[in-house]
Design a protein around this motif. Structure first.
Motif, PDB file in Angstrom:
ATOM      1  N   VAL A   1       0.716  -1.177   0.153  1.00  0.00           N
ATOM      2  CA  VAL A   1      -0.494  -0.110  -0.093  1.00  0.00           C
ATOM      3  C   VAL A   1       0.803   1.440  -0.043  1.00  0.00           C
ATOM      4  O   VAL A   1       2.154   1.260   0.565  1.00  0.00           O
ATOM      5  CB  VAL A   1      -0.857   0.088   1.629  1.00  0.00           C
ATOM      6  CG1 VAL A   1      -1.643   1.197   1.089  1.00  0.00           C
ATOM      7  CG2 VAL A   1      -2.488  -1.518   1.204  1.00  0.00           C
ATOM      8  N   VAL A   2       0.501   2.711  -1.088  1.00  0.00           N
ATOM      9  CA  VAL A   2       1.422   3.233  -1.042  1.00  0.00           C
ATOM     10  C   VAL A   2       0.719   4.096   0.354  1.00  0.00           C
ATOM     11  O   VAL A   2       0.038   4.692   0.530  1.00  0.00           O
ATOM     12  CB  VAL A   2       0.736   4.526  -2.353  1.00  0.00           C
ATOM     13  CG1 VAL A   2       1.844   5.530  -2.230  1.00  0.00           C
ATOM     14  CG2 VAL A   2       1.396   3.841  -3.340  1.00  0.00           C
TER      15      VAL A   2
ATOM     16  N   HIS B   1      -0.034   9.499 -10.471  1.00  0.00           N
ATOM     17  CA  HIS B   1      -0.889   8.637 -10.716  1.00  0.00           C
ATOM     18  C   HIS B   1      -0.834   7.790  -9.466  1.00  0.00           C
ATOM     19  O   HIS B   1      -2.000   6.726  -9.992  1.00  0.00           O
ATOM     20  CB  HIS B   1       0.084   8.385 -11.884  1.00  0.00           C
ATOM     21  CG  HIS B   1       1.041   7.302 -12.345  1.00  0.00           C
ATOM     22  ND1 HIS B   1       2.578   8.054 -11.978  1.00  0.00           N
ATOM     23  CD2 HIS B   1       1.428   6.068 -12.098  1.00  0.00           C
ATOM     24  CE1 HIS B   1       3.332   8.180 -12.276  1.00  0.00           C
ATOM     25  NE2 HIS B   1       2.805   6.705 -12.475  1.00  0.00           N
ATOM     26  N   PHE B   2      -0.378   8.140  -8.309  1.00  0.00           N
ATOM     27  CA  PHE B   2      -0.396   7.260  -7.611  1.00  0.00           C
ATOM     28  C   PHE B   2      -0.475   8.139  -6.229  1.00  0.00           C
ATOM     29  O   PHE B   2      -0.296   9.417  -5.868  1.00  0.00           O
ATOM     30  CB  PHE B   2       0.364   6.393  -7.142  1.00  0.00           C
ATOM     31  CG  PHE B   2       1.178   5.627  -8.163  1.00  0.00           C
ATOM     32  CD1 PHE B   2       0.519   4.263  -8.268  1.00  0.00           C
ATOM     33  CD2 PHE B   2       1.865   5.380  -9.676  1.00  0.00           C
ATOM     34  CE1 PHE B   2      -0.146   3.299  -9.371  1.00  0.00           C
ATOM     35  CE2 PHE B   2       2.574   3.613 -10.244  1.00  0.00           C
ATOM     36  CZ  PHE B   2       1.856   3.391  -9.773  1.00  0.00           C
ATOM     37  N   ASN B   3      -1.392   7.648  -5.171  1.00  0.00           N
ATOM     38  CA  ASN B   3      -2.154   8.612  -3.948  1.00  0.00           C
ATOM     39  C   ASN B   3      -1.689   7.390  -2.526  1.00  0.00           C
ATOM     40  O   ASN B   3      -1.752   6.346  -2.567  1.00  0.00           O
ATOM     41  CB  ASN B   3      -2.944   8.958  -4.171  1.00  0.00           C
ATOM     42  CG  ASN B   3      -3.297   9.792  -4.893  1.00  0.00           C
ATOM     43  OD1 ASN B   3      -2.883  11.078  -5.103  1.00  0.00           O
ATOM     44  ND2 ASN B   3      -4.330   9.077  -6.662  1.00  0.00           N
ATOM     45  N   SER B   4      -1.399   8.266  -1.527  1.00  0.00           N
ATOM     46  CA  SER B   4      -1.584   7.165  -0.754  1.00  0.00           C
ATOM     47  C   SER B   4      -2.738   6.829  -1.019  1.00  0.00           C
ATOM     48  O   SER B   4      -3.717   6.723  -0.396  1.00  0.00           O
ATOM     49  CB  SER B   4      -1.181   8.221   0.859  1.00  0.00           C
ATOM     50  OG  SER B   4      -1.529   7.572   2.335  1.00  0.00           O
ATOM     51  N   GLY B   5      -2.213   5.132  -0.135  1.00  0.00           N
ATOM     52  CA  GLY B   5      -3.746   3.975   0.316  1.00  0.00           C
ATOM     53  C   GLY B   5      -3.671   3.899  -0.704  1.00  0.00           C
ATOM     54  O   GLY B   5      -4.601   2.665  -0.716  1.00  0.00           O
ATOM     55  N   ASP B   6      -3.368   3.623  -2.284  1.00  0.00           N
ATOM     56  CA  ASP B   6      -3.559   2.755  -2.806  1.00  0.00           C
ATOM     57  C   ASP B   6      -2.589   2.048  -2.656  1.00  0.00           C
ATOM     58  O   ASP B   6      -1.371   1.416  -2.289  1.00  0.00           O
ATOM     59  CB  ASP B   6      -2.715   3.752  -4.334  1.00  0.00           C
ATOM     60  CG  ASP B   6      -3.646   4.711  -5.194  1.00  0.00           C
ATOM     61  OD1 ASP B   6      -4.329   4.822  -4.419  1.00  0.00           O
ATOM     62  OD2 ASP B   6      -3.009   5.051  -5.750  1.00  0.00           O
ATOM     63  N   GLU B   7      -3.498   0.469  -3.343  1.00  0.00           N
ATOM     64  CA  GLU B   7      -2.962  -0.653  -3.499  1.00  0.00           C
ATOM     65  C   GLU B   7      -1.745  -1.329  -4.593  1.00  0.00           C
ATOM     66  O   GLU B   7      -2.429  -0.502  -5.810  1.00  0.00           O
ATOM     67  CB  GLU B   7      -3.988  -2.145  -3.098  1.00  0.00           C
ATOM     68  CG  GLU B   7      -4.416  -2.186  -1.334  1.00  0.00           C
ATOM     69  CD  GLU B   7      -5.236  -3.387  -1.759  1.00  0.00           C
ATOM     70  OE1 GLU B   7      -5.186  -4.301  -1.256  1.00  0.00           O
ATOM     71  OE2 GLU B   7      -5.979  -3.218  -2.307  1.00  0.00           O
ATOM     72  N   VAL B   8      -0.756  -1.656  -4.967  1.00  0.00           N
ATOM     73  CA  VAL B   8       0.246  -1.427  -6.283  1.00  0.00           C
ATOM     74  C   VAL B   8       1.115  -2.793  -5.912  1.00  0.00           C
ATOM     75  O   VAL B   8       1.160  -3.145  -4.590  1.00  0.00           O
ATOM     76  CB  VAL B   8       1.131   0.308  -5.736  1.00  0.00           C
ATOM     77  CG1 VAL B   8       0.168   0.795  -6.412  1.00  0.00           C
ATOM     78  CG2 VAL B   8       2.286  -0.256  -4.291  1.00  0.00           C
TER      79      VAL B   8
ATOM     80  N   PRO C   1      -1.345  -0.209  -9.878  1.00  0.00           N
ATOM     81  CA  PRO C   1      -2.607  -0.730  -9.525  1.00  0.00           C
ATOM     82  C   PRO C   1      -2.613  -2.106  -9.521  1.00  0.00           C
ATOM     83  O   PRO C   1      -2.945  -2.892 -10.135  1.00  0.00           O
ATOM     84  CB  PRO C   1      -3.238  -0.744  -9.591  1.00  0.00           C
ATOM     85  CG  PRO C   1      -2.996   0.737 -10.695  1.00  0.00           C
ATOM     86  CD  PRO C   1      -1.360   0.500 -11.844  1.00  0.00           C
ATOM     87  N   LYS C   2      -2.852  -2.943  -7.519  1.00  0.00           N
ATOM     88  CA  LYS C   2      -2.484  -4.112  -7.808  1.00  0.00           C
ATOM     89  C   LYS C   2      -4.084  -4.813  -8.264  1.00  0.00           C
ATOM     90  O   LYS C   2      -5.126  -4.047  -7.626  1.00  0.00           O
ATOM     91  CB  LYS C   2      -2.693  -4.333  -6.393  1.00  0.00           C
ATOM     92  CG  LYS C   2      -2.807  -5.556  -5.476  1.00  0.00           C
ATOM     93  CD  LYS C   2      -2.823  -6.373  -4.609  1.00  0.00           C
ATOM     94  CE  LYS C   2      -4.166  -6.128  -3.668  1.00  0.00           C
ATOM     95  NZ  LYS C   2      -4.740  -7.315  -4.145  1.00  0.00           N
TER      96      LYS C   2
END
Length: 219
Positions: free
Chosen positions: A42-43, A52-59, A84-85
């Protein structure tokens, strides 16, 4: 380099980790270092220039071009090497994918480049790279011939192989002829015999050796 900080949920262990640990990698720094390249998580934070990514994104993805740093609670990853996962995958499943799946894709579509309907012989088709190669090749419309051991015959068929050869009971060199592409994940004598079944102008792509020179000049 645009980077993100990821809280690691799962990370992979792979053969290249041993080479890195031994200081034999051509792309990684010398030890001491933190091993691990493939991961999911998780970011936690994004660095400058990352939009293109933010805190909380699953990657999921690979940490960096040096293939290190994932076997930790937190890892810094290049934003260009993660994605993104997929929701349908667990973190464990996602962390098992990146390098092996990309390797199979590159072998098929960036190096071999077969055309729809052509025959692709995959050596080691039940292994990590080989299994992805079978699925990619079948999905792309190639005629897939998978070489596996007895216990993996049905598995290879389930992945989409058109024909499956059990190397414990048959020599693929006696079964197939004039294949368009060989995807080799085995090396050694197996690869040498694969050269004999390629049609003139055929392509062999190997992931096992960087100094392989085939005994034929017409492939």
């Amino acid at each position: 380099m645009r980077e993100v900080l990821v809280r690691v949920a799962a990370s992979g262990v792979a053969p290249w980790d041993a080479l890195i640990r031994q200081g034999k990698s051509k792309v990684s720094p010398q030890p001491p270092l933190t091993l691990g390249s493939d991961f999911a998580g998780v970011v936690e934070a994004v660095g400058p220039g990352v939009s293109h990514f933010n805190s909380g994104d699953e990657v999921y993805g690979v940490t960096n071009p040096q293939f290190v740093g994932a076997n930790a609670e937190y890892a810094i990853a290049s934003a260009s090497m993660i994605a993104p996962k997929p929701l349908r995958l667990s973190s464990l499943e996602a962390a098992s994918l990146p390098v092996v799946a990309v390797t199979a894709w590159q072998m098929l579509f960036e190096h071999a480049r077969p055309e729809v309907g052509q025959t692709v012989l995959i050596l080691g088709a039940a292994g990590n790279v080989g299994a992805f190669a079978v699925q990619f090749a079948a999905n792309a419309g190639f005629h897939v011939v998978a070489v596996v051991g007895t216990n993996d015959v049905e598995y290879a068929r389930s992945l989409g192989a058109t024909d499956v050869i059990d190397y414990r009971t048959s020599d693929f060199a006696d079964v197939v002829r004039s294949v368009d592409v060989v995807i080799d994940t085995v090396g050694g004598d197996t690869r040498e015999r694969a050269v004999t079944v390629l049609k003139p102008g055929g392509i062999l792509v190997t992931v096992v050796s960087t100094d392989f020179v085939p005994a034929r000049s017409d492939i």
